[in-house]
Every structure is written in structure tokens, then in C-alpha cells.
Scaffold this motif. Structure first.
Motif, mmCIF file in Angstrom:
data_model
loop_
_atom_site.group_PDB
_atom_site.id
_atom_site.type_symbol
_atom_site.label_atom_id
_atom_site.label_comp_id
_atom_site.label_asym_id
_atom_site.label_seq_id
_atom_site.Cartn_x
_atom_site.Cartn_y
_atom_site.Cartn_z
ATOM 1 N N ASN A 201 0.770 -1.063 -0.006
ATOM 2 C CA ASN A 201 0.044 -0.061 -0.061
ATOM 3 C C ASN A 201 0.879 1.320 0.083
ATOM 4 O OD1 ASN A 201 -2.493 -1.550 0.302
ATOM 5 N ND2 ASN A 201 -1.602 -1.906 2.190
ATOM 6 N N LEU A 202 2.226 1.233 -0.140
ATOM 7 C CA LEU A 202 3.048 2.128 -0.235
ATOM 8 C C LEU A 202 3.746 2.077 -1.494
ATOM 9 C CD1 LEU A 202 4.681 2.197 3.498
ATOM 10 C CD2 LEU A 202 3.045 3.880 2.188
ATOM 11 N N ASN B 234 0.514 8.807 -6.021
ATOM 12 C CA ASN B 234 1.664 9.345 -5.273
ATOM 13 C C ASN B 234 2.072 8.233 -4.128
ATOM 14 O OD1 ASN B 234 -0.322 8.881 -3.078
ATOM 15 N ND2 ASN B 234 -0.823 11.143 -2.615
ATOM 16 N N TYR B 235 2.782 8.685 -3.214
ATOM 17 C CA TYR B 235 3.390 7.653 -2.277
ATOM 18 C C TYR B 235 2.546 6.523 -1.627
ATOM 19 C CZ TYR B 235 2.725 9.859 2.101
ATOM 20 O OH TYR B 235 2.038 10.454 3.275
ATOM 21 N N HIS B 236 1.406 6.928 -1.318
ATOM 22 C CA HIS B 236 0.298 5.858 -0.900
ATOM 23 C C HIS B 236 -0.907 5.739 -1.374
ATOM 24 C CE1 HIS B 236 -0.840 9.172 2.188
ATOM 25 N NE2 HIS B 236 -1.309 9.519 1.188
ATOM 26 N N TYR B 237 -1.084 6.366 -2.689
ATOM 27 C CA TYR B 237 -2.529 6.107 -3.128
ATOM 28 C C TYR B 237 -2.404 6.097 -4.531
ATOM 29 C CZ TYR B 237 -7.449 5.548 -1.768
ATOM 30 O OH TYR B 237 -8.471 5.068 -1.657
ATOM 31 N N ALA B 238 -3.567 5.670 -5.250
ATOM 32 C CA ALA B 238 -3.509 5.874 -6.868
ATOM 33 C C ALA B 238 -4.948 6.319 -7.181
ATOM 34 C CB ALA B 238 -3.339 4.440 -7.453
ATOM 35 N N ALA B 239 -5.470 7.406 -7.664
ATOM 36 C CA ALA B 239 -6.707 7.746 -7.989
ATOM 37 C C ALA B 239 -6.792 8.731 -9.007
ATOM 38 C CB ALA B 239 -7.582 8.021 -6.656
ATOM 39 N N TRP B 240 -7.753 9.272 -9.362
ATOM 40 C CA TRP B 240 -8.109 10.580 -10.133
ATOM 41 C C TRP B 240 -7.871 11.820 -9.573
ATOM 42 C CZ3 TRP B 240 -8.558 9.154 -15.524
ATOM 43 C CH2 TRP B 240 -8.632 7.809 -15.708
ATOM 44 N N LEU B 241 -7.202 12.628 -10.247
ATOM 45 C CA LEU B 241 -7.225 14.097 -9.710
ATOM 46 C C LEU B 241 -7.326 15.103 -11.182
ATOM 47 C CD1 LEU B 241 -3.787 15.301 -8.427
ATOM 48 C CD2 LEU B 241 -3.960 13.363 -9.966
ATOM 49 N N PRO B 242 -7.792 16.316 -10.820
ATOM 50 C CA PRO B 242 -7.613 17.478 -11.903
ATOM 51 C C PRO B 242 -6.479 17.537 -12.544
ATOM 52 C CG PRO B 242 -8.453 18.353 -10.005
ATOM 53 C CD PRO B 242 -8.291 16.799 -9.658
ATOM 54 N N ASN C 240 -5.048 4.411 4.281
ATOM 55 C CA ASN C 240 -6.334 3.993 4.959
ATOM 56 C C ASN C 240 -6.342 3.325 6.202
ATOM 57 O OD1 ASN C 240 -7.879 5.153 2.862
ATOM 58 N ND2 ASN C 240 -7.754 3.588 1.441
ATOM 59 N N SER C 241 -7.248 3.384 6.924
ATOM 60 C CA SER C 241 -6.963 2.870 8.262
ATOM 61 C C SER C 241 -6.999 1.332 8.327
ATOM 62 C CB SER C 241 -8.406 3.359 9.142
ATOM 63 O OG SER C 241 -9.333 2.392 8.898
ATOM 64 N N GLY C 242 -7.514 0.504 7.375
ATOM 65 C CA GLY C 242 -7.330 -0.824 7.274
ATOM 66 C C GLY C 242 -6.197 -1.165 6.788
ATOM 67 N N ASP C 243 -5.607 -0.391 6.042
ATOM 68 C CA ASP C 243 -4.150 -0.640 5.435
ATOM 69 C C ASP C 243 -3.044 -0.470 6.521
ATOM 70 O OD1 ASP C 243 -5.381 -1.515 2.981
ATOM 71 O OD2 ASP C 243 -4.926 0.764 2.084
ATOM 72 N N GLN C 244 -3.307 0.736 7.284
ATOM 73 C CA GLN C 244 -2.341 1.130 8.404
ATOM 74 C C GLN C 244 -2.389 -0.146 9.442
ATOM 75 O OE1 GLN C 244 -2.881 4.961 10.294
ATOM 76 N NE2 GLN C 244 -2.583 5.801 8.501
ATOM 77 N N GLY C 245 -3.679 -0.540 9.868
ATOM 78 C CA GLY C 245 -3.919 -1.431 10.814
ATOM 79 C C GLY C 245 -3.227 -2.792 10.406
#
Length: 452
Positions: free
Chosen positions: A66-67, A187-195, A346-351
Motif C-alpha cells: 500500500n506504499l 503518489n507515495y500511498h495512493y492511486a486515483a484520479w485528480l484534475p 487508509n485505516s485498514g491498510d495501516q492497521g
């Protein structure tokens, strides 16, 4: 407690407002100050050096899926790998969704959104492009600003909102929307759409050189802004959230007039800006020395963890960095970034991750859980499904936490279940809180992380 500390406590209590009224159980007004908890610290040693934190981060990036270590990303990525990242966020929900006006999200809606994603346009080998975020922006499930709700009555949680990016975040740009207005980015901890309007595109080498430049200025306030600049609007009053890091420049490099202001009473930083054609440039930008910033990272010690956490106290809850705020994991993540510590989003990924030493608990493992709660250290992160809390200390044996949280439930003195709202960064006791009538927070704790 020492006599001096007791005297301080007495003085602090005498300053409490007689008008302070709250529905949070076991909470006194004095508990809403970081100083109250700092005075309770038995020790305030530096827990990890900068070198140890760097080593911890390196280990996390090596083993945690997740990183994303963007330094290790290839120049070309297979189509299947990009599709897997897109599929991680751009997918129909398993349960009904609604627009803010109450209309249901239909199959036709998802078909329209799928067309915007244009998976078919991905080549077999995807050449990577690179960029830096130039302003605070949302990363979304789909390339759209439409707000979608799980419950028509709950307008605070936009289920298409994933997370936020801040100025200076490095981004691997993998795909674009059908209308050409959105990037699918990592980015370093997520993949998604941005403008695209929030991103300036540059070469990998250019961005890496900027990222590696030292010394750097770290934002240690909840939010600060760059100085007002009438000559260069792209750098004027830019919002910078806690943890943002920018390279420092000197007057020797840029002179004694930065866009019409002498820089001697400000820090000069290299701020990424977007040119008219979308390309990346850097502008010397001023941040007043009176702002809540520091050169480098803060020393990682308990008192500063508390101080940083309480800078967010009272901020409105913002799911996925919505509402110009943050959620439970955004809160703890940005606090720890000021010490240089990085963690999953995300909290689940952290935990579930191993970015820090972790005690894990199975369902019904009450004795182990009780033992761990007796052994908490300030700054420990406590995980229940969908949520994370930060331990801040005890009063009369009761553990207290600070967390960015929406709801408030507990049994009142008349044994009825009270249901209220918090919707912000709050201080609460841990033991009375309930997820439901038959389920306490503490019964649901599945992990506790101690970042030492």
C-alpha cells in the motif's frame, strides 16, 4: 504527581470556564489543552533519530503493497498493472449509492463513468509521465466532481472522495480521462484520479532533483499559507497542510527582492507552479517566519506528538481530506509526517501493515487486549474497523484518545444508549465509547501500533 505539577493542575482547573458544557463523557475543559497531557509525561526522550526513521520508511516501502516507492517505478508499465491500479478505485459500489439530490446512481451512471475512464485507450505498454501537485486537490474514484452518497441523509461522506494531495506531492501520471481533464496518478500511498489543473508535468530528473534538494522547510501548523503576492498569483496565499515539505532557497541565490518583498523576515522556498501549457516550473516563494513551520523535521518525542495532534483539535471531519480538512487516517498521517514518518493512507491498510511494531488481537482475545491497553504509550495508534485513534494519556486510570471522528455513542447514567455527533478532531475517553448497543470500541480493537 509532583507538588509543582499538582500546583499547575490546580491553577489550570481554576481557569476552566464555568460555562463549559459537553455531551462527551468524562471530559473536562482542561483536557482540551496539549499542556494538560504533556505535564503527565513520565519521560520525553527522543524515540527515533532521523536516520532510524529513514530506515523505517525504507523498510515500509520495501514490504508494504500500500506504499509506492516512486523511485523504483519503471519508465514503462504493462497495461495490466495500470488496469489493476485503476480497478482498485474505479469500480461500481456493491451497495446502492445516491447523488446529493436523492437520485440513485444507476447502471447508466456507471456506464458513463466507465466511458470517462476509457480503459480501452490504454496501450499494452504505458509510458509513465511525471508531475508535482501545485495546489491542494482531491483524488477521486472516478474522473468527476459529482458527489455520491451511501445514504441520502449523510451528505458528509462523498463516496467518490478518496484522499487529498498537497503542493509538492510527486505523482506518477499513468492515464488520462476521455475528456483530457483528469490524470490517473499515483503518489507515495495512493492511486486515483485528480484534475490536471492541480498538476504541473515535468521530467523525472527535474522532479527528483527538486525532491532531493536540502535543506527543506516543513509545515508544522495544521495549515499555513504562503505570503500574499500581487506580482505572481500562482504563489500567492497557497494553502499548505501539515507535513508539506519544500526546498529552502537563500537570498544569495534569489536576491533581496522576491516579487516585491524583502525576504529577510520570511523563509524562501522553491514552490512548484503550473505554466499555461501545463508544464512544471519553480518560483521562489515567501513564507513568513512567524508561520508555524520548521527547518527539517521535528524531533520525534512524545511532547511534540501531543503538540502536533492538538493543532488539529476542533477541525471539522473531512472524509478523504474533503471539507478542506482530513479524516482519522489523514489526521494521524499528517501528524507523523512532521517527524518524517510515512504510513499507508487508509485505516485498514495501516492497521494490517507492519510499518511499526504492532500488537494484534483476535476476536474475543480480551485478556491480551486488556493487557495492551494497560501498557499504552503516548502516540500509540489504536485500530478498530474503519477507524484509528491516538492515545494521549490517562486520568484516574481512564485512557483518553484524540481522533478525527464522526459519531458519539455511550450509555448514559439512566442506562439508555446516547447517540450524538462529533464530526471533528476530538478528545474522548476510550472505555465508554460504543460502536453499537452491544459493542464497545475496546471490544473491536484489532491492532495497536507503537512507533518506536
Amino acid at each position: 504527581m509532583s507538588a509543582a505539577c499538582a500546583k499547575q493542575e490546580s491553577q489550570f482547573a481554576s481557569e476552566a470556564s464555568p460555562d463549559f458544557v459537553t455531551d462527551v463523557p468524562l471530559l473536562e475543559e482542561r483536557m482540551l489543552s496539549a499542556d494538560f497531557w504533556i505535564r503527565r509525561l513520565a519521560r520525553d526522550d527522543v524515540r527515533l533519530t532521523g536516520e532510524e526513521i529513514a530506515a523505517m520508511n525504507a523498510a515500509s516501502f520495501e514490504r508494504d503493497p500500500n506504499l509506492y516507492d516512486l523511485d523504483q517505478f519503471p519508465d514503462i508499465m504493462p497495461r495490466e498493472q495500470v488496469l489493476a491500479l485503476i480497478d482498485g478505485v474505479s469500480r461500481p459500489a456493491a451497495s446502492p449509492r445516491f447523488f446529493t439530490d436523492g437520485r440513485p446512481v444507476t447502471e447508466e451512471t456507471y456506464a458513463r463513468l466507465e466511458a470517462a475512464v476509457q480503459r480501452s485507450a490504454l496501450p499494452e505498454q504505458v509510458p509513465l509521465r511525471w508531475g508535482l501537485a501545485v495546489r491542494r486537490a482531491s483524488m477521486r474514484s472516478y474522473p468527476t466532481t459529482e458527489r455520491v452518497l451511501k445514504n441520502p441523509d449523510d451528505r458528509d461522506l462523498d463516496r467518490f472522495q478518496e484522499t487529498g494531495v498537497f503542493p509538492g506531492h510527486r505523482l506518477a501520471l499513468l492515464h488520462e480521462s476521455a475528456d483530457g481533464k483528469w490524470w490517473f496518478a499515483v503518489n507515495y500511498h495512493y492511486a486515483a484520479w485528480l484534475p490536471k489543473s492541480a498538476v504541473a508535468e515535468g521530467s523525472r530528473e527535474q522532479i527528483t532533483a527538486w525532491e532531493q534538494r536540502a535543506p527543506r522547510l516543513t509545515v508544522t501548523g495544521a495549515q499555513v499559507r504562503t505570503n500574499f503576492n500581487p506580482e505572481e498569483p500562482r504563489t500567492s496565499e497557497i494553502l499548505l497542510d501539515m507535513g508539506v515539505s519544500l526546498p529552502l532557497l537563500s537570498a544569495r541565490e534569489v536576491g533581496h527582492n522576491v516579487h516585491g518583498q524583502n525576504p529577510h523576515a520570511s523563509y524562501i522556498v522553491s514552490l512548484p507552479v503550473r505554466e499555461e501549457d501545463g508544464s512544471l516550473a519553480f518560483e521562489p516563494t515567501l513564507i513568513a517566519r512567524s508561520r508555524d513551520v520548521t527547518v527539517g523535521h521535528l524531533d520525534y518525542r512524545p511532547s511534540l506528538v501531543l503538540r502536533q495532534a492538538f493543532k488539529f483539535l476542533g477541525e471539522r471531519y473531512g472524509w478523504g481530506h474533503d471539507y478542506n480538512g482530513r479524516d482519522c487516517t489523514g489526521f494521524v498521517g499528517e501528524v507523523y509526517q512532521t517527524f518524517g514518518i510515512l504510513m499507508p493512507r487508509n485505516s485498514g491498510d495501516q492497521g494490517k501493515s507492519d510499518f511499526a511494531p504492532t500488537r494484534r488481537f483476535a476476536e474475543g482475545d480480551d485478556s491480551e487486549r486488556r493487557e495492551a491497553l494497560e501498557d499504552l504509550s503516548v502516540g500509540d495508534l489504536i485500530y478498530i474497523p474503519g477507524h484509528v485513534m491516538m492515545y494521549i494519556g490517562r486520568v484516574n486510570g481512564e485512557p483518553y484518545v484524540i481522533h478525527d471522528v464522526t459519531g458519539l455513542s455511550y450509555y448514559s447514567s439512566d442506562e439508555s444508549l446516547y447517540k450524538g455527533t462529533l464530526s471533528g478532531v476530538s478528545v474522548t475517553p476510550l472505555m465508554p465509547l460504543r460502536l453499537a448497543s452491544g459493542k464497545r470500541y475496546v471490544d473491536s480493537i484489532y491492532a495497536i501500533k507503537s512507533i518506536f
